[in-house]
Write a protein that holds these residues in place. Structure first.
Motif, PDB file in Angstrom:
ATOM      1  N   GLU A 133       0.821  -1.212   0.000  1.00  0.00           N
ATOM      2  CA  GLU A 133       0.000   0.000   0.000  1.00  0.00           C
ATOM      3  C   GLU A 133       0.856   1.263   0.000  1.00  0.00           C
ATOM      4  OE1 GLU A 133      -3.884  -1.756   2.410  1.00  0.00           O
ATOM      5  OE2 GLU A 133      -2.098  -1.113   3.532  1.00  0.00           O
ATOM      6  N   GLN A 134       2.021   1.193   0.645  1.00  0.00           N
ATOM      7  CA  GLN A 134       2.938   2.337   0.638  1.00  0.00           C
ATOM      8  C   GLN A 134       3.383   2.655  -0.783  1.00  0.00           C
ATOM      9  OE1 GLN A 134       6.154   1.650   3.503  1.00  0.00           O
ATOM     10  NE2 GLN A 134       4.679   0.526   4.755  1.00  0.00           N
ATOM     11  N   LYS A 135       3.689   1.617  -1.561  1.00  0.00           N
ATOM     12  CA  LYS A 135       4.120   1.822  -2.954  1.00  0.00           C
ATOM     13  C   LYS A 135       3.024   2.490  -3.781  1.00  0.00           C
ATOM     14  CE  LYS A 135       7.404  -1.964  -3.168  1.00  0.00           C
ATOM     15  NZ  LYS A 135       7.705  -3.278  -3.736  1.00  0.00           N
ATOM     16  N   LEU A 136       1.768   2.178  -3.469  1.00  0.00           N
ATOM     17  CA  LEU A 136       0.648   2.761  -4.205  1.00  0.00           C
ATOM     18  C   LEU A 136       0.346   4.195  -3.773  1.00  0.00           C
ATOM     19  CD1 LEU A 136      -1.775  -0.310  -4.193  1.00  0.00           C
ATOM     20  CD2 LEU A 136      -0.390   0.519  -6.107  1.00  0.00           C
ATOM     21  N   ARG A 137       0.509   4.486  -2.489  1.00  0.00           N
ATOM     22  CA  ARG A 137       0.099   5.797  -1.963  1.00  0.00           C
ATOM     23  C   ARG A 137       1.220   6.837  -1.955  1.00  0.00           C
ATOM     24  NH1 ARG A 137      -3.746   3.871   3.078  1.00  0.00           N
ATOM     25  NH2 ARG A 137      -5.533   3.352   1.783  1.00  0.00           N
ATOM     26  N   LEU A 138       2.451   6.408  -1.711  1.00  0.00           N
ATOM     27  CA  LEU A 138       3.568   7.351  -1.613  1.00  0.00           C
ATOM     28  C   LEU A 138       4.195   7.588  -2.982  1.00  0.00           C
ATOM     29  CD1 LEU A 138       5.333   5.850   1.547  1.00  0.00           C
ATOM     30  CD2 LEU A 138       3.915   7.924   1.474  1.00  0.00           C
ATOM     31  N   SER A 139       4.866   8.716  -3.140  1.00  0.00           N
ATOM     32  CA  SER A 139       5.655   8.934  -4.352  1.00  0.00           C
ATOM     33  C   SER A 139       6.760   7.877  -4.381  1.00  0.00           C
ATOM     34  CB  SER A 139       6.264  10.333  -4.351  1.00  0.00           C
ATOM     35  OG  SER A 139       7.279  10.421  -3.354  1.00  0.00           O
ATOM     36  N   PRO A 140       7.320   7.570  -5.534  1.00  0.00           N
ATOM     37  CA  PRO A 140       8.400   6.575  -5.575  1.00  0.00           C
ATOM     38  C   PRO A 140       9.563   6.932  -4.635  1.00  0.00           C
ATOM     39  CG  PRO A 140       7.595   6.966  -7.785  1.00  0.00           C
ATOM     40  CD  PRO A 140       6.919   7.982  -6.891  1.00  0.00           C
ATOM     41  N   LEU A 141       9.944   8.206  -4.585  1.00  0.00           N
ATOM     42  CA  LEU A 141      11.028   8.641  -3.693  1.00  0.00           C
ATOM     43  C   LEU A 141      10.668   8.382  -2.238  1.00  0.00           C
ATOM     44  CD1 LEU A 141      13.606  10.154  -2.826  1.00  0.00           C
ATOM     45  CD2 LEU A 141      12.340  12.289  -3.141  1.00  0.00           C
ATOM     46  N   LEU A 142       9.475   8.781  -1.829  1.00  0.00           N
ATOM     47  CA  LEU A 142       9.064   8.605  -0.438  1.00  0.00           C
ATOM     48  C   LEU A 142       8.882   7.130  -0.093  1.00  0.00           C
ATOM     49  CD1 LEU A 142       8.879  10.744   1.654  1.00  0.00           C
ATOM     50  CD2 LEU A 142       6.436  10.888   1.279  1.00  0.00           C
ATOM     51  N   ALA A 143       8.422   6.321  -1.045  1.00  0.00           N
ATOM     52  CA  ALA A 143       8.298   4.880  -0.807  1.00  0.00           C
ATOM     53  C   ALA A 143       9.672   4.259  -0.574  1.00  0.00           C
ATOM     54  CB  ALA A 143       7.600   4.209  -1.984  1.00  0.00           C
ATOM     55  N   ARG A 144      10.668   4.673  -1.359  1.00  0.00           N
ATOM     56  CA  ARG A 144      12.037   4.160  -1.149  1.00  0.00           C
ATOM     57  C   ARG A 144      12.554   4.583   0.222  1.00  0.00           C
ATOM     58  NH1 ARG A 144      12.624   6.184  -6.484  1.00  0.00           N
ATOM     59  NH2 ARG A 144      13.905   7.938  -5.757  1.00  0.00           N
ATOM     60  N   ARG A 145      12.328   5.835   0.595  1.00  0.00           N
ATOM     61  CA  ARG A 145      12.811   6.353   1.886  1.00  0.00           C
ATOM     62  C   ARG A 145      12.132   5.626   3.039  1.00  0.00           C
ATOM     63  NH1 ARG A 145      11.803  12.329   2.036  1.00  0.00           N
ATOM     64  NH2 ARG A 145      13.377  12.261   0.391  1.00  0.00           N
ATOM     65  N   ALA A 146      10.821   5.433   2.962  1.00  0.00           N
ATOM     66  CA  ALA A 146      10.085   4.741   4.025  1.00  0.00           C
ATOM     67  C   ALA A 146      10.566   3.301   4.154  1.00  0.00           C
ATOM     68  CB  ALA A 146       8.585   4.785   3.746  1.00  0.00           C
ATOM     69  N   ASN A 147      10.769   2.631   3.026  1.00  0.00           N
ATOM     70  CA  ASN A 147      11.242   1.252   3.044  1.00  0.00           C
ATOM     71  C   ASN A 147      12.641   1.160   3.641  1.00  0.00           C
ATOM     72  OD1 ASN A 147      12.729  -1.155   1.385  1.00  0.00           O
ATOM     73  ND2 ASN A 147      10.604  -1.652   1.910  1.00  0.00           N
ATOM     74  N   ALA A 148      13.506   2.083   3.279  1.00  0.00           N
ATOM     75  CA  ALA A 148      14.868   2.085   3.833  1.00  0.00           C
ATOM     76  C   ALA A 148      14.835   2.343   5.338  1.00  0.00           C
ATOM     77  CB  ALA A 148      15.730   3.126   3.126  1.00  0.00           C
ATOM     78  N   GLY A 149      13.947   3.230   5.786  1.00  0.00           N
ATOM     79  CA  GLY A 149      13.811   3.490   7.218  1.00  0.00           C
ATOM     80  C   GLY A 149      13.303   2.266   7.958  1.00  0.00           C
ATOM     81  N   TRP A 150      12.341   1.568   7.352  1.00  0.00           N
ATOM     82  CA  TRP A 150      11.818   0.346   7.964  1.00  0.00           C
ATOM     83  C   TRP A 150      12.926  -0.706   8.086  1.00  0.00           C
ATOM     84  CZ3 TRP A 150      11.384  -4.688   6.209  1.00  0.00           C
ATOM     85  CH2 TRP A 150      10.621  -5.538   7.004  1.00  0.00           C
ATOM     86  N   ARG A 151      13.696  -0.894   7.001  1.00  0.00           N
ATOM     87  CA  ARG A 151      14.800  -1.873   7.030  1.00  0.00           C
ATOM     88  C   ARG A 151      15.843  -1.479   8.080  1.00  0.00           C
ATOM     89  NH1 ARG A 151      14.992  -1.121   1.571  1.00  0.00           N
ATOM     90  NH2 ARG A 151      17.123  -0.334   1.761  1.00  0.00           N
ATOM     91  N   ALA A 152      16.172  -0.207   8.161  1.00  0.00           N
ATOM     92  CA  ALA A 152      17.157   0.260   9.143  1.00  0.00           C
ATOM     93  C   ALA A 152      16.662  -0.022  10.561  1.00  0.00           C
ATOM     94  CB  ALA A 152      17.431   1.749   8.949  1.00  0.00           C
ATOM     95  N   ARG A 153      15.376   0.147  10.792  1.00  0.00           N
ATOM     96  CA  ARG A 153      14.797  -0.122  12.123  1.00  0.00           C
ATOM     97  C   ARG A 153      14.943  -1.596  12.469  1.00  0.00           C
ATOM     98  NH1 ARG A 153       9.405  -1.196  14.384  1.00  0.00           N
ATOM     99  NH2 ARG A 153       9.185   0.035  16.280  1.00  0.00           N
TER     100      ARG A 153
END
Length: 168
Positions: A133-153
């Motif tokens: 759902e993040q990939k669908l709702r967020l811009s591609p840049l923000l989806a990459r940033r959110a995913n990287a933050g999740w992985r870092a966590r």
């Protein structure tokens, strides 16, 4: 002849004032019990959803900006945890380059979720989002940033990104 310390201080002040400035923003990743991410839907445009957060103001730390923005956007007073990601975003025709910092907001309690209050002139709604759902709702840049933050966590580290892409 001895240099006057005040002259040395003025020289440093003058030099640092001449250095380039960068736009800076801070966001906070909040999770529910199933690790879905909290996203907010802006009222001022309909293209994409966003992460809670916003611009770091002059003479404000990124952490203080994250606290302020979450209070303004969600009505919650929280102390974000560790820095999950820093993302250098290159300049674009409509924006200057910038540094975007992403903090860990942790899991929101049921009481915190119930207390969420959105400013209607700024945010239309909020929702929990799975990675898909993040990939669908967020811009591609923000989806990459959110995913990287999740992985870092998950990995217990801080990610360094450029335009949302992890730099090794």
């Amino acid at each position: 002849m001895t240099e006057d310390p005040a002259d040395a201080h003025r020289a440093v002040t003058d030099y640092t004032a001449s250095l380039p400035t960068k736009r800076m923003a801070a966001a906070v990743l909040f999770f529910d019990d199933t690790d879905r991410l909290l996203l907010v839907e802006p009222a001022y445009h309909q293209d994409h959803w966003e992460l809670p957060g916003g611009c770091v103001e002059a003479n404000e730390s990124p952490h203080a900006a994250a606290v302020r923005e979450v209070r303004e956007e969600l009505g919650l007073t929280v102390q974000p945890g560790p820095l999950l990601a820093i993302d250098w975003v290159p300049p674009r025709p409509d924006r200057t380059e910038g540094l975007m910092l992403v903090f860990d907001g942790g899991r929101l309690s049921p009481e915190q979720v119930t207390a969420i209050h959105l400013p209607p002139d700024e945010l239309r709604s909020w929702a929990w989002a799975t990675p898909q759902e993040q990939k669908l709702r967020l811009s591609p840049l923000l989806a990459r940033r959110a995913n990287a933050g999740w992985r870092a966590r998950v990995e217990g580290r801080t990610a360094y990104l450029e335009d949302g892409h992890t730099v090794s």
